[in-house]
Design an enzyme around this catalytic site. Structure first.
Site, short mmCIF file in Angstrom:
data_model
loop_
_atom_site.label_atom_id
_atom_site.label_comp_id
_atom_site.label_asym_id
_atom_site.label_seq_id
_atom_site.Cartn_x
_atom_site.Cartn_y
_atom_site.Cartn_z
N ALA A 284 3.74 -32.50 -38.93
CA ALA A 284 4.27 -33.31 -37.81
C ALA A 284 3.31 -34.45 -37.50
CB ALA A 284 4.43 -32.42 -36.58
N HIS B 102 1.00 -28.02 -40.88
CA HIS B 102 1.16 -29.10 -39.89
C HIS B 102 1.74 -30.30 -40.62
CE1 HIS B 102 0.72 -31.74 -36.64
NE2 HIS B 102 -0.56 -31.59 -36.33
N GLN C 22 -2.94 -22.85 -38.13
CA GLN C 22 -2.29 -24.12 -38.47
C GLN C 22 -3.19 -24.91 -39.42
OE1 GLN C 22 -1.83 -27.71 -36.02
NE2 GLN C 22 0.37 -27.52 -36.31
N TYR D 281 0.56 -36.87 -39.64
CA TYR D 281 -0.56 -36.45 -40.49
C TYR D 281 -0.12 -36.39 -41.95
CZ TYR D 281 -2.92 -35.89 -36.09
OH TYR D 281 -3.47 -36.17 -34.87
N GLY E 141 2.57 -25.93 -25.10
CA GLY E 141 1.22 -26.43 -25.33
C GLY E 141 0.44 -26.47 -24.03
N PRO F 192 0.09 -25.10 -31.21
CA PRO F 192 -1.23 -25.46 -31.75
C PRO F 192 -1.87 -26.57 -30.94
CG PRO F 192 0.55 -26.31 -33.14
CD PRO F 192 1.19 -25.42 -32.12
N GLY G 255 7.69 -30.28 -24.03
CA GLY G 255 8.23 -30.56 -22.71
C GLY G 255 9.06 -29.45 -22.09
N THR H 101 -5.55 -28.74 -30.79
CA THR H 101 -6.92 -29.15 -31.07
C THR H 101 -7.67 -29.26 -29.76
OG1 THR H 101 -6.06 -30.53 -32.83
CG2 THR H 101 -8.27 -31.06 -32.03
C1 LIG Z 1 -4.86 -30.85 -26.17
C2 LIG Z 1 -3.75 -30.87 -27.19
C3 LIG Z 1 -4.05 -30.75 -28.53
C4 LIG Z 1 -3.03 -30.71 -29.50
N1 LIG Z 1 -3.35 -30.49 -30.83
C5 LIG Z 1 -2.36 -30.24 -31.72
C6 LIG Z 1 -2.66 -29.73 -33.03
O1 LIG Z 1 -3.81 -29.48 -33.39
N2 LIG Z 1 -1.61 -29.51 -33.86
C7 LIG Z 1 -0.31 -29.74 -33.47
O2 LIG Z 1 0.62 -29.51 -34.27
N3 LIG Z 1 -0.01 -30.20 -32.25
C8 LIG Z 1 -1.00 -30.42 -31.35
N4 LIG Z 1 -0.68 -30.77 -30.06
C9 LIG Z 1 0.74 -30.87 -29.68
C10 LIG Z 1 1.23 -29.54 -29.12
O3 LIG Z 1 1.26 -28.54 -30.13
C11 LIG Z 1 2.65 -29.70 -28.58
O4 LIG Z 1 3.48 -30.14 -29.62
C12 LIG Z 1 2.69 -30.69 -27.43
O5 LIG Z 1 1.67 -30.43 -26.48
C13 LIG Z 1 4.06 -30.64 -26.72
O6 LIG Z 1 4.29 -29.36 -26.16
P1 LIG Z 1 4.14 -29.11 -24.57
O7 LIG Z 1 5.02 -30.11 -23.89
O8 LIG Z 1 4.59 -27.71 -24.35
O9 LIG Z 1 2.70 -29.34 -24.21
C14 LIG Z 1 -1.68 -30.84 -29.10
C15 LIG Z 1 -1.38 -31.00 -27.73
C16 LIG Z 1 -2.39 -30.99 -26.79
C17 LIG Z 1 -2.02 -31.09 -25.32
#
Ligand SMILES: Cc1cc2nc3c(=O)[nH]c(=O)nc-3n(C[C@H](O)[C@H](O)[C@H](O)COP(=O)(O)O)c2cc1C
Length: 361
Positions: free
Chosen positions: A175, A173, A97, A178, A316, A22, A295, A24
């Site tokens: 985590a 959500h 979400q 929030y 993400g 997810p 990560g 934003t």
């Molecule tokens: C631009 C952006 C927006 C995010 N928005 C949310 C969100 O709306 N809800 C959520 O649970 N996590 C959000 N995250 C966290 C991601 O879901 C994810 O947990 C995080 O990027 C780590 O994963 P990655 O290392 O594969 O990027 C966001 C991350 C990024 C980069």
């Protein structure tokens, strides 16, 4: 590659085990309606086995930042219906979400309404983006007992709306500090009623929300995202292992589609009670399909699946910048680089729908 093998979770047959996490993107309009480009953005990423949508505000009260999409008006539902139709037409699956920011919000982003939270405890030493610049967090208004019941009802209605909008399920959500996470943590929840105090009481809100969502969406159409070792947004517990051990044992009793768990994104070395790797700490407690996050790369994600430590991996940043991530993983091709300046906000294609596909390169 195991990442590219199909899997069924809940009632959903997924074509691979790569989940779009997810994210934003702060590109909705001022009333929480999607801009037309959002349909293309998600459709471009429909080769993911499963897309989890950006956090979507369950109510006006749930909004924390500017330009967040909502799922509480007919117009918002119609906007999301276009997205889910496009993803389904492209052979993908998409879950909504459901997001309530609680105290991780600012009244400037809520037409002057104060944020609500389990307790009137502000997030300290952090800033929030208000649309008028950055600001410290405000002290939220403590939810009354009736207020908590109203929020549960908002989650329930959002799940009804998500199904109407064509989503394949919903994710809570819980985590990253929030609202559900605020109920769980002793630093943000000082209540003395049945929603505060003991671990059992602090877990009650999350379990009640999930039961509402399951009633609406049905067994196996509901997931939850947790970040047991995240101290972001002023989350701090003396014994997070005990908190999440209890919660995960209770979650195991519910008919959930999956559990989505995040590794810490910020160092926790100063706080030895927080596990640096949440999989050895909690993985053994999870008997549902497990989505791991944060990560992971092609190699580390594949290794986790090969070792049977998880069933799916969510990505993400990699999905943000690579619409065809599964194909790139299949070919072990080079990846597009993330442009951090366009992660949030903006109304045009730049950094949203203009990341190139392999064949365009
Ligand atoms: C631009 C952006 C927006 C995010 N928005 C949310 C969100 O709306 N809800 C959520 O649970 N996590 C959000 N995250 C966290 C991601 O879901 C994810 O947990 C995080 O990027 C780590 O994963 P990655 O290392 O594969 O990027 C966001 C991350 C990024 C980069």
């Amino acid at each position: 590659m195991k990442l590219l093998e199909p899997i069924t979770i809940g009632g959903l047959s997924l074509k691979n085990r790569m989940v779009m996490a997810p994210m934003t993107r702060s590109r909705a309009d001022a009333t929480g309606n999607l801009i037309p480009l959002t349909t293309l953005y998600y459709q471009q990423r429909a080769t993911a086995g499963l897309i989890i949508s950006e956090g979507i505000a369950i109510s006006k009260e749930a909004i924390g930042m500017p330009f967040i999409s909502g799922l509480y008006t007919q117009e918002q539902i119609a906007g999301w219906k276009k997205v889910t139709d496009a993803v389904h037409q492209s052979g993908g699956k998409i879950i909504a979400q459901l997001w309530h920011t609680g105290r991780a919000a600012h009244s400037a982003n809520k037409d002057g309404e104060m944020p609500v939270a389990p307790s009137a405890v502000a997030i300290e030493n952090q800033e929030v983006y208000t649309g008028f610049g950055r600001s410290g967090f405000e002290t939220p208004r403590e939810l009354t007992h009736a207020g908590i019941k109203a929020v549960l009802q908002d989650y329930r209605q959002a799940a009804i709306n998500a199904l109407e909008a064509g989503f394949d399920g919903v994710e809570l959500h819980a985590a990253f500090g929030y609202l559900p996470n605020q109920f769980l943590s002793e630093s943000s929840n000082t209540r003395t009623d049945e929603y505060g105090g003991s671990i059992e009481n602090r877990s009650r809100f999350i379990l009640e929300v999930l039961k509402q969502l399951i009633t609406v969406a049905g067994a196996d159409k509901v997931g939850i995202k947790l970040s047991p070792s995240s101290i972001y947004h002023g989350i701090m517990d003396q014994d997070p292992v005990a908190v999440y051990t209890y919660l995960l044992e209770e979650l195991d009793k519910l008919p959930l589609a999956y559990i989505h768990i995040m590794q810490p994104m910020f160092p926790v070395d100063e706080f030895p009670q927080y596990p640096k790797d949440v999989i050895p700490a909690f993985g053994h407690l999870i008997r549902k399909p497990l989505i791991i996050n944060a990560g992971y790369t092609r190699a580390t994600a594949e290794e986790m699946l090969q070792e049977d430590k998880a069933q799916l991996v969510s990505f993400g940043a990699l999905f943000l910048s690579n619409p065809d991530l599964p194909e790139r993983f299949r070919l072990n091709a080079a990846l597009n680089v993330l442009d951090r300046d366009t992660m949030y906000g903006g109304g045009d294609a730049k950094g949203y729908t203009d990341y190139p596909f392999l064949e365009q390169q």
